[in-house]
Structure formats: C-alpha cells, structure tokens
Design a protein around this motif. Structure first.
Motif, short mmCIF file in Angstrom:
data_model
loop_
_atom_site.label_atom_id
_atom_site.label_comp_id
_atom_site.label_asym_id
_atom_site.label_seq_id
_atom_site.Cartn_x
_atom_site.Cartn_y
_atom_site.Cartn_z
N GLU A 21 0.83 -1.21 0.00
CA GLU A 21 0.00 0.00 0.00
C GLU A 21 0.86 1.26 0.00
N GLN A 22 1.92 1.26 0.79
CA GLN A 22 2.82 2.42 0.83
C GLN A 22 3.51 2.60 -0.51
N ALA A 25 1.13 3.94 -3.10
CA ALA A 25 0.88 5.36 -2.89
C ALA A 25 2.04 6.20 -3.42
N ASP A 31 -4.02 7.31 -2.84
CA ASP A 31 -4.29 6.62 -1.59
C ASP A 31 -5.11 5.37 -1.90
N HIS A 112 -5.96 7.58 -7.12
CA HIS A 112 -6.37 6.72 -6.02
C HIS A 112 -6.72 5.31 -6.52
N ALA A 115 -3.61 3.49 -7.33
CA ALA A 115 -2.95 3.08 -6.08
C ALA A 115 -3.58 1.81 -5.55
#
Length: 121
Positions: A21-22, A25, A31, A112, A115
């Motif tokens: 996830e990081q 991003a 996000d 988003h 991501a």
C-alpha cells in the motif's frame, strides 16, 4: 517515472500488504483506501472482478487481480502508473472502440484507483 525507478517500485510492491500500500501510494501519488472507495463509486465492479471490493464479481471485463504484476494494460500498454491512470480516465482515447467506457474519472480519483489496483498482487 523512469524505467529504473518503476522496476524498484515493482519490487517494493512484492512485499507485505502494508508495504504494498505504501509503495503503491508512492508510485501513483494516490491513496489505496480512497481508490477502493472510488472503484465502488464509479461502478467498476459492474464489469470487473476486483479483489477486496464488495460486489465486484462481474465478468464483462477482465478480472483485475494481480494487476500490479502484469506487464501490459489493455493488452498493449506497458503497465506503468502513468498509463494506468490514463487508461482509467480516457480508455476510448487510448483504444477507440474498446468496451471500457469513459466514466469521467477525475485525475485525483484515477491516482487513487491506480494506487488501489497496484496493491493487487
């Protein structure tokens, strides 16, 4: 993002979910949590099966699991954050006549969504 950095980002995405996830991003500027919500709002699950998105079990379009590991998007575009965001926003401009409709996705929502999709491995 240069090819060298994109390769590093892909390696980072191979880590644990939080790391994925990081990393997603970082490479998209989006996000993943907001992307998951945007995917629901735009109705992407009415055509695609998308892991983690409730009700997204359709088979009109291709399933989107492991999208972060794919080499190509839409069968011909190199899988890069820029191409994915453009595909989400303007599929008809990139491939006229594709079954994927233009949904008027904003640039912010495309970041988003990308991501979130890059967390899928």
């Amino acid at each position: 993002m240069s090819g060298r950095w994109w390769g590093v980002a892909v390696l980072l995405l191979a880590g644990c979910k939080r790391d994925a996830e990081q990393s997603a991003a970082i490479v998209t500027g989006g996000d993943p949590a907001l992307g998951k919500a945007a995917i629901s709002r735009y109705g992407c699950g009415s055509c695609h099966t998308i892991p983690g998105v409730p009700g997204a079990t359709a088979t009109v379009g291709p399933p989107l699991q492991a999208l972060g590991q794919r080499t190509f998007l839409a069968g011909r575009l190199p899988n890069s954050p820029e191409n994915l965001m453009q595909w989400v926003r303007h599929p008809q401009e990139l491939e006229q006549g594709t079954a994927m409709p233009n949904l008027d996705v904003t640039e912010e929502d495309a970041r988003h969504i990308a991501a979130y999709l890059y967390t899928l491995r």
